[in-house]
Write an enzyme that holds these catalytic residues in place. Structure first.
Site, short mmCIF file in Angstrom:
data_model
loop_
_atom_site.label_atom_id
_atom_site.label_comp_id
_atom_site.label_asym_id
_atom_site.label_seq_id
_atom_site.Cartn_x
_atom_site.Cartn_y
_atom_site.Cartn_z
N LYS A 191 57.78 82.97 30.83
CA LYS A 191 57.68 82.25 32.10
C LYS A 191 56.22 82.24 32.57
O LYS A 191 55.56 83.28 32.59
CB LYS A 191 58.57 82.94 33.15
N GLU A 197 77.11 83.48 43.97
CA GLU A 197 77.35 83.50 45.41
C GLU A 197 78.81 83.80 45.75
O GLU A 197 79.09 84.50 46.74
CB GLU A 197 76.94 82.16 46.02
N ARG A 234 78.55 77.33 48.01
CA ARG A 234 79.31 77.66 46.81
C ARG A 234 80.39 78.71 47.07
O ARG A 234 81.30 78.86 46.28
CB ARG A 234 78.36 78.15 45.72
#
Length: 634
Positions: free
Chosen positions: A288, A375, A403
């Protein structure tokens, strides 16, 4: 073809994605460097998701050398990995407008480009969406490949595994590329693993495995056992060297892990994969922030970053501002409250920094839980804690809390459990746009029984509301905006608020503004300007509570005027203004009165700076002032 380093820029030559297929290795290397430079330059000026897109430059090039998005379908997950893809799919000339008002979106967007095959802003959707595309292809008897590129932690969510389970069960011909950038599943386990996986990509090897299994099964009496033993031996061998057993359990042919920064190597893998049939998962290892040292050193900070100095990575400051953000006030207040109450447990879904809980996690690791991008699990997990006497606080962005709606209703509110839901980034969030605006929480939460729903007008009220929530024996939701507060002084010992009671900030009988949350202070400013300029006296009431709505106070105030304006930074449909209208209608108080509502329109609001969007939608002080003047007939 000449393999020397090209002298002319390569990126301007890429008019369409298939042009990448004509480049040699030296040109691809140069193009990768150009792409990184362009991404860094643009994100430094506009802000955005830097580290994720830098990490997939070579992966993007390898994909486009093999798969043709004019024919094939490529779904990015999460969408903030797709900056390089935008550069190579006809948008390089507009890339400087990324995340600006009227410019390119920071995420794949179907209306923006025919090469964006699925809109993505929330994570873990790619496998399910790609499976739908694969089934549609088969129903139409079309010939195309479908590829889902998932990574940056998205594989932690249940939705991803639901998609894997269905795709593997159906045996669908599709490719899942797992971009593992150390925020996902595993580390590189060495050259031997790559050799094993690369060897089994050959189509004849896959066919040979099937033929051998069929032959073994024909052996009388023991054929089935022999086939099972052979299969288990292969799986055990792969499990020893790679994480492939997990995906093989979903009936995916697992390949990898591979070096995600080796374009030629990945191209070779994808060419073999293109010839394979059935569900295939290609595990790719990337770094990353690759190619930009500040992002490689601090990928969390550069995951989603504001404007910065490209040479150093240092954040740019725009004018003096010492005010804390709402997120910071929340984090500091919760930490103090947790120090005094050992029942407090903080929970977030892969966003400890974004939700202001990093200090809490460091100082109270035993009472901090990051569940990953899950979530739904976060809310039900909190409900379980609450049944055992704890006071869990779930901090999730408003747009992601959507969600977990069923869990809020069924697991928390139905059982009347003391779970505090903290919805960060409520309202307009700015440049991330419609996938990230917290536009609907007032609407989808205010009707749930047992839930107390508070919205602070400033940072001091946020602290008081958090105290109120943790002292309440039932479910509570707090909703606060992105950005800094208004400068309200914070109390050393915040006092709880009386439930269902708002505050009248200024009196006036010519008109009344009923405001909630971050629109309270702009409404107060508008009322003061009108009084100074026209002499009209406008009352401003800070409702504080969406549920229970301060009905008695509202009714008493409305009785003294014929003009009412409600103001909120939420969808008008079902929001705060709707709650006020319902309360007035139920008491026959609408006759002879004019009631107007200001809020977000019945449309998805595009990306742009918060200030620009509020001005465009009439939700800043000038817009509220204009609405009041129209209401007053002035």
């Amino acid at each position: 073809m000449d393999e020397t380093t090209p002298r002319e820029p390569i990126l301007p030559r890429i008019a369409r994605p298939r042009d990448v297929q004509e480049l040699n290795s030296a040109e691809l290397t140069a193009l990768a460097a150009e792409m990184r430079a362009r991404i860094i330059e643009t994100v430094a000026a506009n802000g955005g998701h830097l580290a994720p897109s830098l990490g997939v430059v070579e992966l993007t090039l390898a994909l486009l050398r093999v798969f043709d998005p004019d024919q094939d379908r490529i779904v990015w997950d999460v969408g903030h990995q797709a900056y390089g893809y935008k550069l190579l799919t006809g948008r390089a000339d507009r890339f400087g407008s990324l995340r600006t008002l009227g410019g390119l979106s920071g995420f794949p967007k179907m209306s923006e480009s025919p090469y964006d095959h699925f809109g993505v802003g929330h994570s873990s959707t790619s496998i399910s969406a790609a499976l739908g595309m694969a089934v549609a292809r088969d129903l139409r008897r079309e010939d195309r490949k479908v590829v889902a590129v998932i990574g940056d932690g998205s594989m932690t969510a249940g939705l991803a595994f639901e998609g894997l389970n269905q795709a593997g069960g159906m045996g669908s011909d599709m490719v899942v590329v797992l971009n593992d950038n150390e925020m996902s599943i595993s580390r590189n386990v060495g050259a031997l693993s790559q050799f094993i996986s690369k060897s089994i990509t050959k189509r004849w090897v896959v066919r040979f495995k099937k033929d051998v299994e069929a032959l073994l099964k024909q052996v009388p009496r023991i054929g089935g056992d022999l086939a099972d033993y052979a299969r288990k031996s292969e799986e055990a061998f792969k499990h020893f060297f790679t994480p492939g057993i997990l995906f093989e359990a979903f009936r995916f042919n697992y390949l990898g892990p591979f070096d995600g920064h080796n374009v030629d190597g990945l191209t070779d893998v994808f060419r073999h994969v293109h010839e394979m049939e059935g569900p295939v998962l290609v595990h790719v290892l990337t770094t990353k922030g690759r190619g930009y040292q500040p992002a490689e050193s601090n990928p969390t900070y550069f995951h989603g970053v504001g404007c910065f100095e490209p040479e150093t990575g240092a954040a740019l400051k725009f004018g003096p501002c010492s005010l804390p953000s709402y997120t910071e006030v929340f984090g500091r207040t919760l930490l103090r409250l947790a120090e005094a109450d050992e029942r407090v447990v903080a929970i977030t879904a892969a966003m400890p920094e974004g939700t202001g809980l990093a200090a809490f996690a460091e100082q109270m690791p035993d009472r901090f839980v990051d569940v990953g991008i899950c979530e739904q699990h976060a809310v039900t997990f909190a409900a379980g804690l609450a049944t055992q006497g704890f006071r869990p606080v779930v901090a999730i962005y408003s747009t992601f809390m959507q969600r977990s709606y069923d869990q809020i209703v069924h697991d928390v509110c139905l059982q009347n459990l003391p779970v505090t839901l903290c919805l960060d980034r409520g309202g307009l969030v700015g440049e991330d746009g419609p996938t990230h605006h917290g536009a609907f929480d007032l609407s989808f939460l205010r009707h749930i029984p047992n839930l107390t729903f508070m919205v602070p007008a400033d940072e001091a009220e946020l602290a008081r509301m958090l105290v109120t929530a943790l002292g309440h024996d039932g479910p509570v939701a707090l909703r606060y905006p992105r950005g800094v507060g208004v400068g309200a002084p914070l109390d050393a010992e915040p006092a709880p608020l009386p439930l269902g009671r708002g505050e009248l900030l200024c009196e006036g009988a010519d008109a009344l503004v009923l405001a909630i949350g971050g629109r309270v202070h702009p409404a107060l400013e508008a009322a003061r300007e009108i009084a100074a300029e026209t002499g009209h006296r406008v009352g401003v009431f800070n409702a504080r509570f969406v549920r229970p709505l301060p009905v008695e106070q509202i009714v008493a105030l409305v009785a003294g005027t014929t003009r009412v304006l409600t103001v909120e930074e939420n969808a008008l449909a079902g929001g705060f203004g709707s709650a006020v209208l319902e309360a007035l209608a139920d008491r026959d108080l609408l006759a002879g009165r004019t009631v107007r509502r200001l809020g977000l329109p019945d449309a998805f609001v595009e990306h742009g700076k918060q200030k620009q969007l509020r001005a465009r939608l009439g939700l800043d002080s000038e817009g509220i002032k204009a609405a009041l003047l129209e209401l007053l007939g002035a």
